[in-house]
Motif scaffolding. Structure first.
Motif, mmCIF file in Angstrom:
data_model
loop_
_atom_site.group_PDB
_atom_site.id
_atom_site.type_symbol
_atom_site.label_atom_id
_atom_site.label_comp_id
_atom_site.label_asym_id
_atom_site.label_seq_id
_atom_site.Cartn_x
_atom_site.Cartn_y
_atom_site.Cartn_z
ATOM 1 N N PRO A 453 0.815 -1.219 0.000
ATOM 2 C CA PRO A 453 0.000 0.000 0.000
ATOM 3 C C PRO A 453 0.847 1.268 0.000
ATOM 4 N N LYS A 454 2.009 1.217 0.641
ATOM 5 C CA LYS A 454 2.887 2.387 0.682
ATOM 6 C C LYS A 454 3.301 2.806 -0.720
ATOM 7 N N ASN A 455 3.487 1.820 -1.598
ATOM 8 C CA ASN A 455 3.888 2.105 -2.974
ATOM 9 C C ASN A 455 2.701 2.226 -3.929
ATOM 10 N N GLY A 456 1.476 2.180 -3.368
ATOM 11 C CA GLY A 456 0.286 2.376 -4.196
ATOM 12 C C GLY A 456 -0.344 1.107 -4.706
ATOM 13 N N PHE A 457 -0.015 -0.050 -4.086
ATOM 14 C CA PHE A 457 -0.575 -1.340 -4.499
ATOM 15 C C PHE A 457 -1.383 -1.939 -3.341
ATOM 16 N N LEU A 471 -0.482 -8.562 0.472
ATOM 17 C CA LEU A 471 0.760 -7.782 0.452
ATOM 18 C C LEU A 471 0.519 -6.440 1.117
ATOM 19 N N ALA A 472 0.407 -6.505 2.461
ATOM 20 C CA ALA A 472 0.040 -5.331 3.252
ATOM 21 C C ALA A 472 1.236 -4.566 3.766
ATOM 22 N N GLY A 473 2.446 -5.089 3.532
ATOM 23 C CA GLY A 473 3.664 -4.406 3.962
ATOM 24 C C GLY A 473 3.776 -4.266 5.472
ATOM 25 N N PRO A 474 4.120 -5.269 6.262
ATOM 26 C CA PRO A 474 4.583 -6.601 5.816
ATOM 27 C C PRO A 474 3.416 -7.483 5.361
ATOM 28 N N SER A 475 3.756 -8.559 4.654
ATOM 29 C CA SER A 475 2.755 -9.460 4.102
ATOM 30 C C SER A 475 2.030 -10.207 5.215
ATOM 31 N N VAL A 476 0.769 -10.562 4.916
ATOM 32 C CA VAL A 476 -0.064 -11.309 5.852
ATOM 33 C C VAL A 476 -0.392 -12.654 5.215
ATOM 34 N N CYS A 477 0.000 -13.771 5.876
ATOM 35 C CA CYS A 477 -0.313 -15.102 5.354
ATOM 36 C C CYS A 477 -1.810 -15.364 5.515
ATOM 37 N N LEU A 478 -2.403 -15.930 4.474
ATOM 38 C CA LEU A 478 -3.837 -16.190 4.473
ATOM 39 C C LEU A 478 -4.071 -17.692 4.523
ATOM 40 N N SER A 479 -4.863 -18.135 5.495
ATOM 41 C CA SER A 479 -5.187 -19.557 5.637
ATOM 42 C C SER A 479 -6.537 -19.811 4.972
ATOM 43 N N CYS A 515 -7.687 2.760 4.280
ATOM 44 C CA CYS A 515 -6.836 3.267 3.191
ATOM 45 C C CYS A 515 -7.180 4.727 2.913
ATOM 46 N N SER A 516 -6.217 5.446 2.397
ATOM 47 C CA SER A 516 -6.425 6.853 2.026
ATOM 48 C C SER A 516 -6.187 6.995 0.530
ATOM 49 N N PHE A 517 -7.269 7.156 -0.211
ATOM 50 C CA PHE A 517 -7.180 7.274 -1.667
ATOM 51 C C PHE A 517 -7.291 8.740 -2.070
ATOM 52 N N THR A 518 -6.321 9.214 -2.815
ATOM 53 C CA THR A 518 -6.337 10.602 -3.290
ATOM 54 C C THR A 518 -6.167 10.686 -4.805
ATOM 55 N N GLU A 519 -5.921 9.535 -5.451
ATOM 56 C CA GLU A 519 -5.724 9.516 -6.902
ATOM 57 C C GLU A 519 -6.719 8.537 -7.533
ATOM 58 N N LYS A 520 -6.690 8.498 -8.859
ATOM 59 C CA LYS A 520 -7.472 7.509 -9.574
ATOM 60 C C LYS A 520 -6.947 6.113 -9.246
ATOM 61 N N LEU A 521 -7.865 5.155 -9.160
ATOM 62 C CA LEU A 521 -7.493 3.757 -8.934
ATOM 63 C C LEU A 521 -7.770 2.945 -10.191
ATOM 64 N N TYR A 522 -6.868 1.982 -10.481
ATOM 65 C CA TYR A 522 -7.008 1.118 -11.654
ATOM 66 C C TYR A 522 -6.990 -0.346 -11.213
ATOM 67 N N PRO A 523 -7.819 -1.213 -11.819
ATOM 68 C CA PRO A 523 -7.694 -2.653 -11.576
ATOM 69 C C PRO A 523 -6.323 -3.147 -12.014
ATOM 70 N N PHE A 524 -5.779 -4.113 -11.247
ATOM 71 C CA PHE A 524 -4.402 -4.570 -11.445
ATOM 72 C C PHE A 524 -4.388 -6.094 -11.618
ATOM 73 N N PHE A 525 -3.597 -6.569 -12.613
ATOM 74 C CA PHE A 525 -3.534 -7.995 -12.917
ATOM 75 C C PHE A 525 -2.080 -8.398 -13.197
ATOM 76 N N CYS A 526 -1.722 -9.567 -12.674
ATOM 77 C CA CYS A 526 -0.406 -10.134 -12.975
ATOM 78 C C CYS A 526 -0.561 -11.656 -13.058
ATOM 79 N N PRO A 527 -0.492 -12.228 -14.284
ATOM 80 C CA PRO A 527 -0.683 -13.680 -14.425
ATOM 81 C C PRO A 527 0.533 -14.488 -13.995
ATOM 82 N N CYS A 528 1.694 -13.842 -13.823
ATOM 83 C CA CYS A 528 2.956 -14.494 -13.424
ATOM 84 C C CYS A 528 3.462 -15.434 -14.533
ATOM 85 N N PRO A 529 4.766 -15.745 -14.495
ATOM 86 C CA PRO A 529 5.361 -16.578 -15.552
ATOM 87 C C PRO A 529 4.714 -17.961 -15.652
ATOM 88 N N ASN A 530 4.915 -18.597 -16.837
ATOM 89 C CA ASN A 530 4.283 -19.887 -17.128
ATOM 90 C C ASN A 530 4.775 -21.024 -16.239
#
Length: 548
Positions: A453-457, A471-479, A515-530
């Motif tokens: 979130p600090k870097n805008g993600f 990825l909350a900085g630090p990351s939180v493991c999800l069960s 969260c504090s939103f002050t800019e436009k937000l965009y949906p984000f996708f990363c399929p990761c390598p094959n």
């Protein structure tokens, strides 16, 4: 009598001083006729004694007498005029509230047709006629009937207000420029009025715009109320469904508890019935032996007594009932265990129902998201409809524009959001690695990127098929009990909330709050390598199917 002679005779019966029908007419030496009172008052207020019509002077002041012949003619004319007025008044309307009444009418006041600025009076159709026929009265200024005619007269000079003083911004009469406003700028009332009309036209246009804006606002408020009502109805229906399910679970739990107690009681009763049956059988046998013993003891046949004694002396074989007990089933703890079990069941069901209701609520804010090829890393392959993205080991030759991710295999949605709430769903079935979430517009898109979130993600990810993290900085493991095949992403911009849902399980995966939103937000996708084909399945943006 012809119309011309009628008009001429009517003109002759009007006094040139009061402009009304003669009253006690007298004739001056020059032959002109006036009301006795009018001519005497005129001479009393003047330094010279002369005829108002021809200006002939009289010295000494003549003594005037009533012209009896002319007076009779005037009386006859007045009678005819009154008769005509009475016959025509029935065709005219009486003045209603808000309408200007005739100032001359006695009794019932008729509606005025015109007002005279010279006479400072309003007239109905009948009493207006002299102004339309008499040459002296035709010069008077007639206007549409108005109240408060005095307000249209100059209070200082008793003349009609006909000019506008631009210097003093006030209405004045024709004498004011000469006597009181000599150096001021004047324009006719009509000219100034036309200018003011133009200004009023602009004001009217502005007012209409204001009215329109407020009507639009009213519709917006009505629409907000409609949306709120729909949401309230939806929440009520969902609450009814949840609580109905809970009550059904409680009823089932109660039925099971009662059934268990009844079964225990039935078992106890059956055991007791078996014991009682055995005891009754033994009692029957003992009573039979008792009868035989009693008969033998009374017998006089000693031989028979001695022969039977040994077999009757011993008691018949019976069961030792000393330690036999029928213990009532212990129900202690049964209700407690049942309630505890019910609580656990209700907790699970309620949690599931609440999440299902919550998921239905956020799905109402579905938006159409498509992938933006201008932001896609060169290793990514986007479908023609912009709904799917997968990773390719071959890097395409694409321009390194500022929007494009140059190092990480990421892509954004075309649509941006800077207010309100929005929701979209992504199929992740068959993948071992992926990243999903939303990002702010100003994120770094070149070089290595740290998702936080600090870097805008605001993102979650999957690694190695079962390692889920926020990825909350630090990351939180999800069960997670099972890996989701479809993930829902919900954002409330004003509340500063980003939530992720497992669609099939109707469960909340994780929420970023505060969260504090002050800019436009965009949906984000990363399929990761094959990963050698293990992670070749695409990320697919899916339409919302509200079947939960």
């Amino acid at each position: 009598m012809s119309a011309a002679s009628c008009l001429r005779s009517e003109d002759q019966f009007l006094c040139s001083i009061c402009l009304d029908v003669f009253t006690d007419p007298v004739s001056t030496p020059c032959g002109h006729n006036f009301c006795n009172n009018c001519i005497n008052q005129h001479w009393d207020s003047s330094d010279r004694c002369q005829c108002p019509m021809c200006k002939r002077g009289f010295v000494p002041r003549p003594e005037l007498h009533i012209n009896t012949l002319f007076s009779g003619m005037v009386a006859e004319f007045r009678h005819g005029a009154q008769h005509k007025a009475s016959s025509s008044s029935s065709d005219q309307q009486a003045a209603k509230p808000g309408q200007v009444p005739c100032d001359v009418c006695t009794g019932t006041k008729l509606k005025a047709l015109k007002s005279c600025l010279v006479c400072v009076a309003s007239y109905c159709e009948t009493h207006l006629e002299p102004h339309l026929t008499a040459s002296a009265l035709k010069r008077h200024q007639l206007i549409q009937p108005v109240d408060n005619l005095e307000g249209r007269m100059c209070r200082k000079h008793n003349k009609p207000l006909e000019l506008f003083c631009k210097t003093d911004q006030s209405c004045v009469c024709m004498l004011c420029p000469v006597l009181d406003h000599r150096t001021h700028e004047f324009v006719p009332l009509k000219e100034e009025g036309e200018g003011k009309k133009a200004e009023l036209g602009k004001t009217q246009a502005e007012i209409q715009k204001m009215i329109q804006k407020r009507r639009v606002k009213i519709e917006e408020l009505k629409e907000s109320v409609r949306i709120s009502k729909a949401a309230a109805d939806r929440e009520t229906a969902e609450g009814l469904q949840v609580f109905t399910a809970l009550m059904e679970s409680v009823e089932r739990g109660l039925e099971q508890l009662i059934q268990e107690i009844e079964e225990q009681q039935e078992s106890t009763e059956k055991q007791a019935e078996g014991f009682i049956k055995d005891l009754e059988q033994e009692i029957s046998e003992l009573m039979k032996r008792s009868t035989e013993v009693e008969q033998l003891s009374r017998s006089e046949d000693h031989l028979h007594l001695l022969q039977s004694f040994s077999s009757l002396k011993a008691a018949p074989p019976t069961k030792d009932w000393t330690e036999v007990r029928v213990r009532p089933p212990s129900h202690e703890g049964t209700v407690v265990r049942a309630v505890a079990q019910l609580e656990d069941t209700l907790r699970k069901q309620m949690k599931k129902k609440l999440f299902e209701a919550e998921l239905k609520r956020v799905q109402q804010f579905e938006v159409d998201v498509t992938l933006d090829p201008h932001t896609a890393h060169p290793n990514l392959i986007l479908s023609d409809d912009g709904k799917q993205v997968s990773h390719n080991d071959v890097k395409k030759n694409l321009p390194d524009n500022p929007e494009r991710f140059s190092y990480c295999g990421m892509v954004l949605g075309k649509q941006s959001f800077s207010s309100s709430r929005f929701y979209f769903e992504v199929q992740v079935k068959g993948k071992t690695d992926w990243d999903l979430g939303v990002v702010r517009e100003s994120i770094n898109r070149k070089g290595k990127i740290t998702l936080s979130p600090k870097n805008g993600f605001w993102t979650i990810w999957l690694r190695n098929g079962n390692d889920y993290k926020a990825l909350a900085g630090p990351s939180v493991c999800l069960s997670l009990r099972s890996g989701p095949e479809k993930v829902g992403v919900f954002v409330d911009y004003e509340e500063g909330l980003v939530s992720f849902y497992d669609i099939d399980a109707a469960a909340l995966i994780y929420s970023f709050t505060g969260c504090s939103f002050t800019e436009k937000l965009y949906p984000f996708f990363c399929p990761c390598p094959n990963d050698g084909g293990k992670n070749s399945a695409p990320l697919i943006i899916c339409p919302v199917n509200q079947t939960v």
